[in-house]
Structures are given as structure tokens and as C-alpha cells.
Enzyme design. Structure first.
Site, PDB file in Angstrom:
ATOM      1  N   GLY A  12       0.772  -1.243   0.000  1.00  0.00           N
ATOM      2  CA  GLY A  12       0.000   0.000   0.000  1.00  0.00           C
ATOM      3  C   GLY A  12       0.799   1.286   0.000  1.00  0.00           C
ATOM      4  N   ASP A  13       2.119   1.223   0.168  1.00  0.00           N
ATOM      5  CA  ASP A  13       2.908   2.457   0.220  1.00  0.00           C
ATOM      6  C   ASP A  13       4.327   2.214  -0.294  1.00  0.00           C
ATOM      7  OD1 ASP A  13       3.317   5.158   0.716  1.00  0.00           O
ATOM      8  OD2 ASP A  13       3.832   4.866   2.822  1.00  0.00           O
ATOM      9  N   LEU A  14       4.419   1.602  -1.484  1.00  0.00           N
ATOM     10  CA  LEU A  14       5.738   1.360  -2.056  1.00  0.00           C
ATOM     11  C   LEU A  14       6.292   2.675  -2.600  1.00  0.00           C
ATOM     12  CD1 LEU A  14       5.267  -1.978  -3.991  1.00  0.00           C
ATOM     13  CD2 LEU A  14       6.430  -1.611  -1.827  1.00  0.00           C
TER      14      LEU A  14
ATOM     15  N   ASN B 216      10.652   3.759   1.582  1.00  0.00           N
ATOM     16  CA  ASN B 216      10.351   2.510   2.281  1.00  0.00           C
ATOM     17  C   ASN B 216      11.183   1.338   1.788  1.00  0.00           C
ATOM     18  OD1 ASN B 216       8.474   3.765   3.916  1.00  0.00           O
ATOM     19  ND2 ASN B 216       6.771   3.314   2.567  1.00  0.00           N
TER      20      ASN B 216
END
Length: 127
Positions: free
Chosen positions: A101-103, A107
Site C-alpha cells: 500500500g505504500d511502495l 520505504n
């Protein structure tokens, strides 16, 4: 630092109002089995109105910092290696029925300063 054995760990402190159980569910499913490209999940603890999510400490810089600091950018072989590891990690996450959900480059952390191995972190937007 874990006083029992000297292991360095990373702790993400989240206020109770921002805590998402799906993040911990994803970490348990995807980051507890020792996948080489996902930071290992250690445990979750509650202290007052905060939750502490404990994971493996990844000592290298993140991909966005490396890109910003590099005068020459990333060479093609390194890009290919990073991408291959990232795809392997995402495939593992999907096989566990989760979506990161937050590549984003922030990260993706380098496991060491040699810039060869990556670890995916921050499952805060996972579901």
C-alpha cells in the site's frame, strides 16, 4: 537495544488514534518468516496510549537518500538488482494475501552500506 542480547532493533511508535491492526497483521504474515527482502517483525507492545511496533533494524540508507546523494545516480545493474528484490518481496506479500500500500523509495532500505541487499519497511498502509 535489547538488553538481553545487545541486538539493535527499530521501534515505530504509533498513537492509539493512528494505530491500524492491519499493519501488524501484514507484518506478522509477511515479516515474521525471515524473507530476505522484508524487515523482520519482532513484536507489538502497548505502552499507555501508544503502540510500539518492533522490527529488525536496517542500518543502510533508504533508496531516496541514495538517489539524492549520488552524483552519478544508480547504474543499470544496481537498478536491476534492486527491482528484482523488490518484485520478490511484493510477490511474497501478495502470496500472504496482503498489499503493502505504500511502495516508495523511502520505504526501501539498503540492508548494508554496500548497496546490494534491500529490505522493505513500513506496512502502515497495508491491507
Amino acid at each position: 537495544v535489547d538488553e538481553s542480547d545487545g541486538t539493535v532493533l527499530a521501534v515505530k511508535v504509533i498513537a492509539e488514534t493512528n494505530y491500524r491492526p492491519s499493519e501488524v497483521d501484514a507484518l506478522i504474515s509477511c515479516g515474521q518468516d525471515g524473507h530476505k527482502s522484508i524487515a523482520q517483525y519482532i513484536g507489538t507492545y502497548r505502552k499507555g496510549s501508544d503502540f510500539w511496533i518492533v522490527q529488525e533494524f536496517v542500518p543502510g540508507c533508504d533508496l531516496s537518500d541514495h538517489i539524492a546523494q549520488s552524483m552519478t545516480g544508480l547504474d543499470e545493474l544496481l537498478c536491476c538488482d534492486i527491482f528484482t528484490q523488490l518484485i520478490d518481496a511484493v510477490q511474497h506479500i501478495h502470496s500472504q494475501q496482503f498489499i503493502h500500500g505504500d511502495l516508495k523509495p523511502e520505504n526501501v532500505l539498503f540492508a548494508m552500506d554496500d548497496m546490494h541487499d534491500i529490505k522493505l519497511v513500513d506496512f502502515g498502509a497495508a491491507w
